[in-house]
Write a protein that holds these residues in place. Sequence first.
Motif, short mmCIF file in Angstrom:
data_model
loop_
_atom_site.label_atom_id
_atom_site.label_comp_id
_atom_site.label_asym_id
_atom_site.label_seq_id
_atom_site.Cartn_x
_atom_site.Cartn_y
_atom_site.Cartn_z
N HIS A 294 0.81 -1.21 0.00
CA HIS A 294 0.00 0.00 0.00
C HIS A 294 0.85 1.26 0.00
CE1 HIS A 294 -3.63 -2.29 0.61
NE2 HIS A 294 -3.08 -2.90 1.64
N GLY A 295 2.15 1.12 -0.05
CA GLY A 295 3.01 2.29 0.07
C GLY A 295 3.30 2.97 -1.25
N THR A 296 3.85 4.16 -1.13
CA THR A 296 4.27 4.90 -2.31
C THR A 296 5.65 4.40 -2.75
OG1 THR A 296 4.65 7.09 -3.25
CG2 THR A 296 5.32 6.79 -0.97
N ASP A 297 5.92 4.54 -4.03
CA ASP A 297 7.21 4.15 -4.58
C ASP A 297 8.05 5.36 -4.97
OD1 ASP A 297 6.76 1.36 -4.36
OD2 ASP A 297 5.57 1.39 -6.19
N THR A 298 7.57 6.54 -4.61
CA THR A 298 8.29 7.77 -4.98
C THR A 298 8.63 8.57 -3.72
OG1 THR A 298 6.42 9.30 -5.16
CG2 THR A 298 6.85 7.86 -7.06
N PHE A 299 9.47 9.58 -3.93
CA PHE A 299 9.85 10.47 -2.84
C PHE A 299 9.01 11.74 -2.84
CE2 PHE A 299 13.55 7.82 -3.79
CZ PHE A 299 13.78 7.28 -2.54
N ASP A 300 7.97 11.78 -3.68
CA ASP A 300 7.05 12.92 -3.69
C ASP A 300 6.23 12.90 -2.41
OD1 ASP A 300 7.94 13.51 -6.28
OD2 ASP A 300 6.33 12.34 -7.22
N SER A 301 6.03 14.05 -1.83
CA SER A 301 5.32 14.16 -0.55
C SER A 301 3.91 13.57 -0.64
CB SER A 301 5.24 15.63 -0.13
OG SER A 301 4.63 15.73 1.13
N VAL A 302 3.61 12.71 0.32
CA VAL A 302 2.28 12.11 0.47
C VAL A 302 1.90 12.14 1.95
CG1 VAL A 302 2.49 10.60 -1.56
CG2 VAL A 302 3.24 9.78 0.67
N ASP A 303 0.67 11.79 2.24
CA ASP A 303 0.18 11.79 3.62
C ASP A 303 0.24 10.38 4.20
OD1 ASP A 303 -0.34 14.51 3.38
OD2 ASP A 303 -2.39 14.14 2.67
N TYR A 304 1.06 10.19 5.24
CA TYR A 304 1.23 8.86 5.83
C TYR A 304 -0.06 8.21 6.32
CZ TYR A 304 1.29 11.55 10.16
OH TYR A 304 0.96 12.40 11.17
N PRO A 305 -1.08 8.97 6.79
CA PRO A 305 -2.30 8.28 7.25
C PRO A 305 -2.98 7.46 6.15
CG PRO A 305 -2.26 10.49 8.13
CD PRO A 305 -1.16 10.40 7.11
N ASP A 306 -2.87 7.92 4.91
CA ASP A 306 -3.51 7.18 3.82
C ASP A 306 -2.99 5.74 3.75
OD1 ASP A 306 -4.84 9.54 3.21
OD2 ASP A 306 -3.43 10.09 1.62
N PHE A 307 -1.70 5.57 3.97
CA PHE A 307 -1.09 4.25 3.88
C PHE A 307 -1.18 3.49 5.21
CE2 PHE A 307 0.96 7.15 0.88
CZ PHE A 307 0.55 6.55 -0.30
N GLY A 308 -1.10 4.20 6.31
CA GLY A 308 -1.23 3.56 7.62
C GLY A 308 -2.60 2.93 7.82
N HIS A 309 -3.64 3.64 7.37
CA HIS A 309 -5.00 3.09 7.48
C HIS A 309 -5.17 1.83 6.62
CE1 HIS A 309 -6.85 6.00 10.08
NE2 HIS A 309 -6.56 7.02 9.29
N GLU A 310 -4.58 1.83 5.43
CA GLU A 310 -4.70 0.66 4.55
C GLU A 310 -4.08 -0.58 5.19
OE1 GLU A 310 -6.11 0.29 1.51
OE2 GLU A 310 -6.75 2.37 1.26
N VAL A 311 -2.89 -0.43 5.75
CA VAL A 311 -2.21 -1.55 6.40
C VAL A 311 -3.00 -2.00 7.63
CG1 VAL A 311 -0.14 -2.26 7.65
CG2 VAL A 311 0.06 -0.93 5.53
N ALA A 312 -3.41 -1.06 8.46
CA ALA A 312 -4.16 -1.41 9.67
C ALA A 312 -5.47 -2.10 9.33
CB ALA A 312 -4.42 -0.16 10.49
N TYR A 313 -6.13 -1.65 8.28
CA TYR A 313 -7.37 -2.29 7.85
C TYR A 313 -7.11 -3.75 7.45
CZ TYR A 313 -11.71 -3.21 5.36
OH TYR A 313 -12.89 -3.75 4.95
N ASP A 314 -6.04 -3.99 6.72
CA ASP A 314 -5.71 -5.37 6.33
C ASP A 314 -5.52 -6.25 7.56
OD1 ASP A 314 -5.78 -4.79 3.62
OD2 ASP A 314 -3.60 -4.75 3.38
N VAL A 315 -4.84 -5.73 8.58
CA VAL A 315 -4.60 -6.50 9.80
C VAL A 315 -5.91 -6.66 10.57
CG1 VAL A 315 -3.37 -6.54 12.01
CG2 VAL A 315 -2.16 -5.87 9.91
N GLN A 316 -6.64 -5.59 10.72
CA GLN A 316 -7.91 -5.62 11.45
C GLN A 316 -8.89 -6.62 10.84
OE1 GLN A 316 -10.00 -1.87 11.36
NE2 GLN A 316 -11.53 -2.53 12.83
#
Length: 143
Positions: free
Chosen positions: A32-54
């Motif tokens: 679910h992570g970005t592959d670039t160094f362009d600025s993104v918002d970490y919550p977008d990816f943290g929620h995706e991972v947590a949802y998978d685990v949940q």
Amino acid sequence: MKISIGNDHAGPDYKKAIVQFLEEKGYTILNHGTDTFDSVDYPDFGHEVAYDVQMKKADFGIVICGSGNGIAMTANKHQDVRAALCWTKEIAELARQHNDANVISIPARFTSIPQAVAMVDTFLTTAFEGGRHANRVNKIACK
């Protein structure tokens, strides 16, 4: 075993190395992570991972941001997710043994890539001890 991984712009190189290591070990990766160094918002990816685990789509999660804090805070908003911020193999081991952590949070700006890979290996191969720790872990979630 399925592992969900997500990162912001501080962690593409970390994710790449970790995913390569895990795939060589036979793990299935949900990326679910970005592959670039362009600025993104970490919550977008943290929620995706947590949802998978949940939702039990993944057995464990790995989240990566600059300090590891913001993305861990995000993941910990999800029920039944216990994200642990780790910066050494020993902390990763204790997070599993004593806290039954199911998501490891890696601070990309404060660890090296080899150190991060070693922490992930330790995290995924360490079992929860249960016993006296189980009662404490059961008190973590709000009911």
